[in-house]
Design a protein around this motif. Structure first.
Motif, PDB file in Angstrom:
ATOM      1  N   GLU A  49     -71.581 -11.122  -7.895  1.00  0.00           N
ATOM      2  CA  GLU A  49     -70.561 -12.082  -8.304  1.00  0.00           C
ATOM      3  C   GLU A  49     -69.194 -11.398  -8.380  1.00  0.00           C
ATOM      4  N   ARG A  50     -69.160 -10.206  -8.948  1.00  0.00           N
ATOM      5  CA  ARG A  50     -67.913  -9.449  -9.043  1.00  0.00           C
ATOM      6  C   ARG A  50     -67.363  -9.120  -7.659  1.00  0.00           C
ATOM      7  N   LEU A  51     -68.236  -8.663  -6.759  1.00  0.00           N
ATOM      8  CA  LEU A  51     -67.798  -8.323  -5.403  1.00  0.00           C
ATOM      9  C   LEU A  51     -67.287  -9.549  -4.654  1.00  0.00           C
ATOM     10  N   LEU A  52     -67.969 -10.685  -4.829  1.00  0.00           N
ATOM     11  CA  LEU A  52     -67.519 -11.919  -4.181  1.00  0.00           C
ATOM     12  C   LEU A  52     -66.136 -12.313  -4.690  1.00  0.00           C
ATOM     13  N   ARG A  53     -65.954 -12.254  -6.002  1.00  0.00           N
ATOM     14  CA  ARG A  53     -64.664 -12.600  -6.591  1.00  0.00           C
ATOM     15  C   ARG A  53     -63.579 -11.670  -6.076  1.00  0.00           C
ATOM     16  N   GLU A  54     -63.866 -10.364  -6.041  1.00  0.00           N
ATOM     17  CA  GLU A  54     -62.881  -9.398  -5.564  1.00  0.00           C
ATOM     18  C   GLU A  54     -62.524  -9.637  -4.100  1.00  0.00           C
ATOM     19  N   ALA A  55     -63.543  -9.894  -3.270  1.00  0.00           N
ATOM     20  CA  ALA A  55     -63.286 -10.109  -1.843  1.00  0.00           C
ATOM     21  C   ALA A  55     -62.433 -11.363  -1.621  1.00  0.00           C
ATOM     22  N   LEU A  56     -62.769 -12.429  -2.313  1.00  0.00           N
ATOM     23  CA  LEU A  56     -62.009 -13.662  -2.122  1.00  0.00           C
ATOM     24  C   LEU A  56     -60.624 -13.568  -2.751  1.00  0.00           C
ATOM     25  N   SER A  57     -60.505 -12.855  -3.851  1.00  0.00           N
ATOM     26  CA  SER A  57     -59.188 -12.649  -4.471  1.00  0.00           C
ATOM     27  C   SER A  57     -58.302 -11.807  -3.560  1.00  0.00           C
ATOM     28  N   ARG A  58     -58.896 -10.797  -2.920  1.00  0.00           N
ATOM     29  CA  ARG A  58     -58.144  -9.931  -2.012  1.00  0.00           C
ATOM     30  C   ARG A  58     -57.541 -10.739  -0.867  1.00  0.00           C
ATOM     31  N   GLU A  59     -58.327 -11.700  -0.347  1.00  0.00           N
ATOM     32  CA  GLU A  59     -57.827 -12.555   0.731  1.00  0.00           C
ATOM     33  C   GLU A  59     -56.624 -13.371   0.271  1.00  0.00           C
ATOM     34  N   GLU A  60     -56.630 -13.772  -0.979  1.00  0.00           N
ATOM     35  CA  GLU A  60     -55.555 -14.580  -1.547  1.00  0.00           C
ATOM     36  C   GLU A  60     -54.385 -13.707  -2.000  1.00  0.00           C
ATOM     37  N   GLY A  61     -54.629 -12.409  -2.203  1.00  0.00           N
ATOM     38  CA  GLY A  61     -53.570 -11.502  -2.592  1.00  0.00           C
ATOM     39  C   GLY A  61     -53.299 -11.446  -4.090  1.00  0.00           C
ATOM     40  N   GLU A  62     -54.141 -12.046  -4.900  1.00  0.00           N
ATOM     41  CA  GLU A  62     -53.967 -11.987  -6.352  1.00  0.00           C
ATOM     42  C   GLU A  62     -55.322 -11.957  -7.041  1.00  0.00           C
ATOM     43  N   GLU A  63     -55.347 -11.370  -8.227  1.00  0.00           N
ATOM     44  CA  GLU A  63     -56.590 -11.290  -9.017  1.00  0.00           C
ATOM     45  C   GLU A  63     -56.808 -12.618  -9.723  1.00  0.00           C
ATOM     46  N   ARG A  64     -57.949 -13.240  -9.455  1.00  0.00           N
ATOM     47  CA  ARG A  64     -58.257 -14.531 -10.069  1.00  0.00           C
ATOM     48  C   ARG A  64     -59.666 -14.503 -10.624  1.00  0.00           C
ATOM     49  N   SER A  65     -59.972 -15.452 -11.469  1.00  0.00           N
ATOM     50  CA  SER A  65     -61.298 -15.513 -12.081  1.00  0.00           C
ATOM     51  C   SER A  65     -62.319 -15.990 -11.062  1.00  0.00           C
ATOM     52  N   PHE A  66     -63.577 -15.676 -11.333  1.00  0.00           N
ATOM     53  CA  PHE A  66     -64.659 -16.135 -10.463  1.00  0.00           C
ATOM     54  C   PHE A  66     -64.697 -17.659 -10.425  1.00  0.00           C
ATOM     55  N   GLU A  67     -64.449 -18.285 -11.559  1.00  0.00           N
ATOM     56  CA  GLU A  67     -64.454 -19.746 -11.624  1.00  0.00           C
ATOM     57  C   GLU A  67     -63.401 -20.344 -10.695  1.00  0.00           C
ATOM     58  N   GLU A  68     -62.194 -19.780 -10.682  1.00  0.00           N
ATOM     59  CA  GLU A  68     -61.132 -20.282  -9.796  1.00  0.00           C
ATOM     60  C   GLU A  68     -61.506 -20.104  -8.326  1.00  0.00           C
ATOM     61  N   VAL A  69     -61.941 -18.889  -7.992  1.00  0.00           N
ATOM     62  CA  VAL A  69     -62.275 -18.569  -6.603  1.00  0.00           C
ATOM     63  C   VAL A  69     -63.446 -19.419  -6.119  1.00  0.00           C
ATOM     64  N   SER A  70     -64.506 -19.495  -6.930  1.00  0.00           N
ATOM     65  CA  SER A  70     -65.690 -20.253  -6.534  1.00  0.00           C
ATOM     66  C   SER A  70     -65.389 -21.737  -6.415  1.00  0.00           C
ATOM     67  N   GLY A  71     -64.580 -22.249  -7.341  1.00  0.00           N
ATOM     68  CA  GLY A  71     -64.225 -23.665  -7.293  1.00  0.00           C
ATOM     69  C   GLY A  71     -63.485 -24.025  -6.019  1.00  0.00           C
ATOM     70  N   GLU A  72     -62.571 -23.174  -5.606  1.00  0.00           N
ATOM     71  CA  GLU A  72     -61.810 -23.437  -4.375  1.00  0.00           C
ATOM     72  C   GLU A  72     -62.669 -23.270  -3.125  1.00  0.00           C
ATOM     73  N   GLN A  73     -63.529 -22.254  -3.135  1.00  0.00           N
ATOM     74  CA  GLN A  73     -64.343 -21.967  -1.954  1.00  0.00           C
ATOM     75  C   GLN A  73     -65.609 -22.817  -1.891  1.00  0.00           C
ATOM     76  N   GLY A  74     -66.011 -23.393  -3.015  1.00  0.00           N
ATOM     77  CA  GLY A  74     -67.263 -24.146  -3.050  1.00  0.00           C
ATOM     78  C   GLY A  74     -68.466 -23.237  -2.919  1.00  0.00           C
ATOM     79  N   THR A  75     -68.356 -22.004  -3.424  1.00  0.00           N
ATOM     80  CA  THR A  75     -69.409 -21.007  -3.283  1.00  0.00           C
ATOM     81  C   THR A  75     -69.804 -20.462  -4.644  1.00  0.00           C
ATOM     82  N   VAL A  76     -71.088 -20.420  -4.897  1.00  0.00           N
ATOM     83  CA  VAL A  76     -71.603 -19.811  -6.123  1.00  0.00           C
ATOM     84  C   VAL A  76     -72.825 -18.993  -5.737  1.00  0.00           C
ATOM     85  N   PHE A  77     -72.918 -17.793  -6.277  1.00  0.00           N
ATOM     86  CA  PHE A  77     -74.078 -16.953  -6.013  1.00  0.00           C
ATOM     87  C   PHE A  77     -75.178 -17.321  -6.989  1.00  0.00           C
ATOM     88  N   VAL A  78     -76.391 -17.538  -6.485  1.00  0.00           N
ATOM     89  CA  VAL A  78     -77.526 -17.926  -7.313  1.00  0.00           C
ATOM     90  C   VAL A  78     -78.636 -16.905  -7.126  1.00  0.00           C
TER      91      VAL A  78
END
Length: 125
Positions: A49-78
């Motif tokens: 979950e941390r790695l996913l958040r970091e990877a998606l935040s890196r693409e956006e260029g800012e540090e964001r919460s997992f909830e923000e990133v997952s909500g926008e991407q429609g992706t959750v790790f289960v």
């Protein structure tokens, strides 16, 4: 003088008690192993979950919460078993959609940051 040899019933009782004690030791060992595996899997899930958040935040260029990133991407790790993964794939192939999340734990209460949940899907027919 009487022969002091234990009675057959006493011998049987001792063997049964020995087997019960052996079973208790094995049961305790299995429970400890299961708990260790659960803890390891949760740690791995948190790391993914941390790695996913970091990877998606890196693409956006800012540090964001997992909830923000997952909500926008429609992706959750289960975290799930292979068998559950096959079921999830089948639901997706059949047009299933997530309709409800039921928090795990006793009465929906959990401690710490790690939570498990039941995911309720509906099939589109």
């Amino acid at each position: 003088m009487m022969n002091m040899q234990p009675a057959p019933v006493a011998n049987l009782l001792h063997r049964i008690e020995g087997r019960i004690e052996q079973w208790r030791r094995q049961d305790a060992l299995h429970k400890a192993e299961a708990q260790a595996n659960r803890e390891r899997l949760w740690e791995e899930a948190l790391e993914r979950e941390r790695l996913l958040r970091e990877a998606l935040s890196r693409e956006e260029g800012e540090e964001r919460s997992f909830e923000e990133v997952s909500g926008e991407q429609g992706t959750v790790f289960v975290v799930h078993s292979r068998e559950a993964g096959r079921v999830l794939e089948r639901f997706a192939a059949e047009g299933g959609r997530l309709v409800r999340v039921i928090p795990g734990g006793v009465d929906g209460r959990q401690t710490g940051e790690i939570c498990g949940s039941w995911l309720i899907f509906s099939r589109e027919r």
